[in-house]
Design an enzyme around this catalytic site. Structure first.
Site, PDB file in Angstrom:
ATOM      1  N   LYS A  23     111.134  51.917 -19.383  1.00  0.00           N
ATOM      2  CA  LYS A  23     110.435  53.205 -19.205  1.00  0.00           C
ATOM      3  C   LYS A  23     109.157  53.261 -20.049  1.00  0.00           C
ATOM      4  O   LYS A  23     108.090  53.590 -19.546  1.00  0.00           O
ATOM      5  CB  LYS A  23     111.376  54.352 -19.628  1.00  0.00           C
ATOM      6  CG  LYS A  23     110.678  55.688 -19.827  1.00  0.00           C
ATOM      7  CD  LYS A  23     111.622  56.779 -20.281  1.00  0.00           C
ATOM      8  CE  LYS A  23     111.813  56.904 -21.772  1.00  0.00           C
ATOM      9  NZ  LYS A  23     110.773  57.655 -22.501  1.00  0.00           N
ATOM     10  N   ASN A  24     109.279  52.944 -21.332  1.00  0.00           N
ATOM     11  CA  ASN A  24     108.137  53.141 -22.225  1.00  0.00           C
ATOM     12  C   ASN A  24     107.039  52.098 -22.038  1.00  0.00           C
ATOM     13  O   ASN A  24     105.970  52.220 -22.629  1.00  0.00           O
ATOM     14  CB  ASN A  24     108.594  53.184 -23.686  1.00  0.00           C
ATOM     15  CG  ASN A  24     109.328  54.480 -23.987  1.00  0.00           C
ATOM     16  OD1 ASN A  24     109.265  55.431 -23.198  1.00  0.00           O
ATOM     17  ND2 ASN A  24     110.032  54.528 -25.107  1.00  0.00           N
ATOM     18  N   CYS A 119     107.529  68.272 -30.430  1.00  0.00           N
ATOM     19  CA  CYS A 119     108.674  68.255 -29.532  1.00  0.00           C
ATOM     20  C   CYS A 119     109.939  68.381 -30.349  1.00  0.00           C
ATOM     21  O   CYS A 119     109.891  68.498 -31.568  1.00  0.00           O
ATOM     22  CB  CYS A 119     108.690  67.004 -28.683  1.00  0.00           C
ATOM     23  SG  CYS A 119     109.250  65.565 -29.547  1.00  0.00           S
ATOM     24  N   ARG A 124     104.983  64.988 -34.035  1.00  0.00           N
ATOM     25  CA  ARG A 124     104.321  64.060 -33.112  1.00  0.00           C
ATOM     26  C   ARG A 124     102.819  64.320 -32.990  1.00  0.00           C
ATOM     27  O   ARG A 124     102.292  64.695 -31.946  1.00  0.00           O
ATOM     28  CB  ARG A 124     105.030  64.052 -31.760  1.00  0.00           C
ATOM     29  CG  ARG A 124     106.502  63.792 -31.932  1.00  0.00           C
ATOM     30  CD  ARG A 124     107.206  63.422 -30.703  1.00  0.00           C
ATOM     31  NE  ARG A 124     106.904  62.072 -30.242  1.00  0.00           N
ATOM     32  CZ  ARG A 124     107.462  61.518 -29.179  1.00  0.00           C
ATOM     33  NH1 ARG A 124     108.329  62.206 -28.484  1.00  0.00           N
ATOM     34  NH2 ARG A 124     107.170  60.292 -28.818  1.00  0.00           N
ATOM     35  N   ASP A 310     114.768  54.728 -31.416  1.00  0.00           N
ATOM     36  CA  ASP A 310     115.359  55.190 -30.160  1.00  0.00           C
ATOM     37  C   ASP A 310     116.827  54.780 -30.021  1.00  0.00           C
ATOM     38  O   ASP A 310     117.525  55.272 -29.126  1.00  0.00           O
ATOM     39  CB  ASP A 310     114.558  54.654 -28.959  1.00  0.00           C
ATOM     40  CG  ASP A 310     113.135  55.178 -28.949  1.00  0.00           C
ATOM     41  OD1 ASP A 310     112.873  56.186 -29.616  1.00  0.00           O
ATOM     42  OD2 ASP A 310     112.281  54.572 -28.280  1.00  0.00           O
ATOM     43  N   ARG A 402     115.898  61.138 -17.871  1.00  0.00           N
ATOM     44  CA  ARG A 402     114.534  60.705 -18.144  1.00  0.00           C
ATOM     45  C   ARG A 402     114.481  59.227 -18.520  1.00  0.00           C
ATOM     46  O   ARG A 402     113.440  58.593 -18.370  1.00  0.00           O
ATOM     47  CB  ARG A 402     113.944  61.526 -19.294  1.00  0.00           C
ATOM     48  CG  ARG A 402     113.864  62.991 -18.980  1.00  0.00           C
ATOM     49  CD  ARG A 402     113.171  63.718 -20.089  1.00  0.00           C
ATOM     50  NE  ARG A 402     111.890  63.071 -20.326  1.00  0.00           N
ATOM     51  CZ  ARG A 402     111.262  63.056 -21.488  1.00  0.00           C
ATOM     52  NH1 ARG A 402     111.797  63.642 -22.518  1.00  0.00           N
ATOM     53  NH2 ARG A 402     110.107  62.464 -21.617  1.00  0.00           N
TER      54      ARG A 402
END
Ligand code: EPU
Length: 440
Positions: A23-24, A119, A124, A310, A402
């Protein structure tokens, strides 16, 4: 319709799981495709909510996007951009869309991109992004909640990042592709996703060297030097790490396929310390297993090649049932322990002291109703639910969707008892907060 997972835990996960594209990485390749006044293809694209949001962002700028979910590929034709403005409604849904800033500035020499804001996991900030683009010669101002950047031309220079920010490295690297002369990013982020972006940029004709180390050199090229390509993105090391956590936490044994084992070396080193077994089967597969109780270990999250933030939350669930006392130190984000409250409701013994979580291993967890507060906290609850005795109900699934493609199918394939059900309209408790803005 809102949904929930119902998981009956306590089963050992066994078999094999195929890891999706990262994803990233993919989200940044999609943004970088805006540099090209032609079409390109990206392969190994996971079907995730975030990818759909990025598709909308690119379309809003005038790109033609064809997303073939069956073939897992995306075709982006940015030959005729109609706008250089990425609106708040889209950027606020997904912070990765902020990467279009560097691409639009590089290509159009102007960009107006909504500020993503803080967030649920931390403040961030974007100060390094702005400092880097200014160093390349852009005038940048913040007005009405937008970053507005303009430049007559971008000129290569040395950009030192105060910390190796992934997003700032990506934005500066992309913007520097069409700058005059050479740009050096010093103290650059070294995550595999950065190297993947550089490989993609080189595949479309850029000249980027050193990505994956702390110093990246981008020799500017001309727009006419860029050309179409078809590029396959790397596997998702965080998805892989999450399945590894689930397998060892349930004392299972499984083959994790379609990965680059070297991307997971910080994780596999901790697994050995915990007493799990890891065997590299071939360049793209490992087998992980754990037949007995795991040992407690200390974890400090760090930029790559350190232990990834993560995976901190899913590994907290593993350590919740390890033998002894583990200390987890979160050094990247201010507020990434939001899973603790829910894990405690499942019987875990975790105390937070500022940026440290002290985890005292317990014999087992018990099923409960819990809610995912962000993507990786959701992953932590999934792992906890698979360990727990009894039934766990997880809500807030849009967070998990997500970042984890086909999670029910993949876990079921490993023998988990998991179902995705719609939440009945009458279930008010489960629906509370479903409209909260999510941004990770
Ligand atoms: N930071 C600043 N100023 C900046 C940029 C960053 O102070 O200008 C701080 C941030 O506030 C944060 C830290 O530096 O505390 C790290 O931020 P970084 O820029 O490295 O992260 P990011 O680019 O915003 C990406 C991933 C995250 C992952 C981090 C770190 C994407 C879309 N997101 O975020 O992934 O945690 O790198 O590896 O690539 C996730 O997938 O769950 C996720 C949050």
């Amino acid at each position: 319709m809102d949904q929930r997972f119902i998981i009956n835990g306590g089963r050992r996960l066994k078999g094999e799981v195929h890891i999706s594209g990262a994803k990233n990485a993919v989200l940044k390749l999609m943004a970088a495709a805006l540099l090209l006044d032609d079409a390109c293809e990206i392969h190994n694209v996971p079907e995730l909510a975030d990818v759909y949001i990025m598709v909308e962002v690119l379309k809003s700028l005038g790109a033609k996007v064809d997303y073939d979910t069956k073939e897992k590929k995306i075709r982006i034709d940015a030959s005729e951009l109609t706008s250089h403005e990425a609106c708040y409604e889209l950027v606020s849904k997904m912070r990765a869309s902020f990467t279009v800033l560097g691409a639009l500035l590089g290509r159009c020499k102007e960009a107006k991109v909504a500020l993503p804001g803080g967030c649920s996991i931390g403040e961030r900030r974007i100060d390094f992004h702005i400092k880097g683009l200014e160093a390349l010669g852009a005038q940048v101002k913040i007005e009405g909640g937008y970053v507005i950047a303009k430049a007559k031309k971008l000129v290569g220079t040395t950009v030192y990042l105060d910390r190796p920010s992934v997003g700032a490295t990506e934005n500066v690297m992309i913007a520097a592709v069409l700058a005059e002369g050479s740009t050096i990013i010093s103290n650059a982020a070294q995550e595999p996703e950065i190297a993947d972006l550089a490989n993609f940029l080189n595949a479309i004709g850029a000249d980027v060297n050193g990505a994956g180390t702390s110093e990246i050199v981008i020799n500017g090229v001309k727009q006419k030097d860029l050309h179409p390509t078809a590029y396959t993105t790397i596997p998702d090391r965080i998805e892989a790490g999450t399945y590894i956590a689930a397998v060892i936490a349930t004392k299972g044994k499984a083959v994790i396929r379609n990965i680059f084992p070297s991307h997971l070396s910080a994780v596999t080193s901790k697994l050995s310390d915990m007493g799990a077994h890891i065997t590299i089967l071939d360049p793209f597969s490992i087998e992980v297993s754990c037949g007995k109780s795991l040992n407690a270990v200390n974890i400090v999250t760090q930029p790559h090649p350190g232990f990834p933030t993560d995976l901190q939350s899913p590994f907290m669930s593993v350590l919740a049932v390890a033998e002894g006392l583990s200390v987890i130190t979160e050094s990247i984000y201010e507020n990434r322990f939001r899973q603790i409250g829910e894990l405690t409701r499942m019987g875990a013994n975790v105390q937070q002291e500022a940026s440290r979580a002290i985890v005292k291993g317990v014999k087992s967890l018990t099923g409960a109703q819990v809610r995912a507060s962000d993507l990786r906290a959701g992953a932590s609850l999934l792992v906890a639910a698979l360990i727990a005795q009894g039934t766990t109900e997880i809500t807030g699934l849009y967070h998990i969707d997500r970042g984890y493609e086909k999670v029910v199918e993949k876990l079921s394939g490993l023998g988990a008892d998991i179902q995705r059900l719609n939440i009945p309209e009458s279930d008010i408790n489960a629906k509370i907060n479903v409209d909260e803005i999510y941004l990770t």
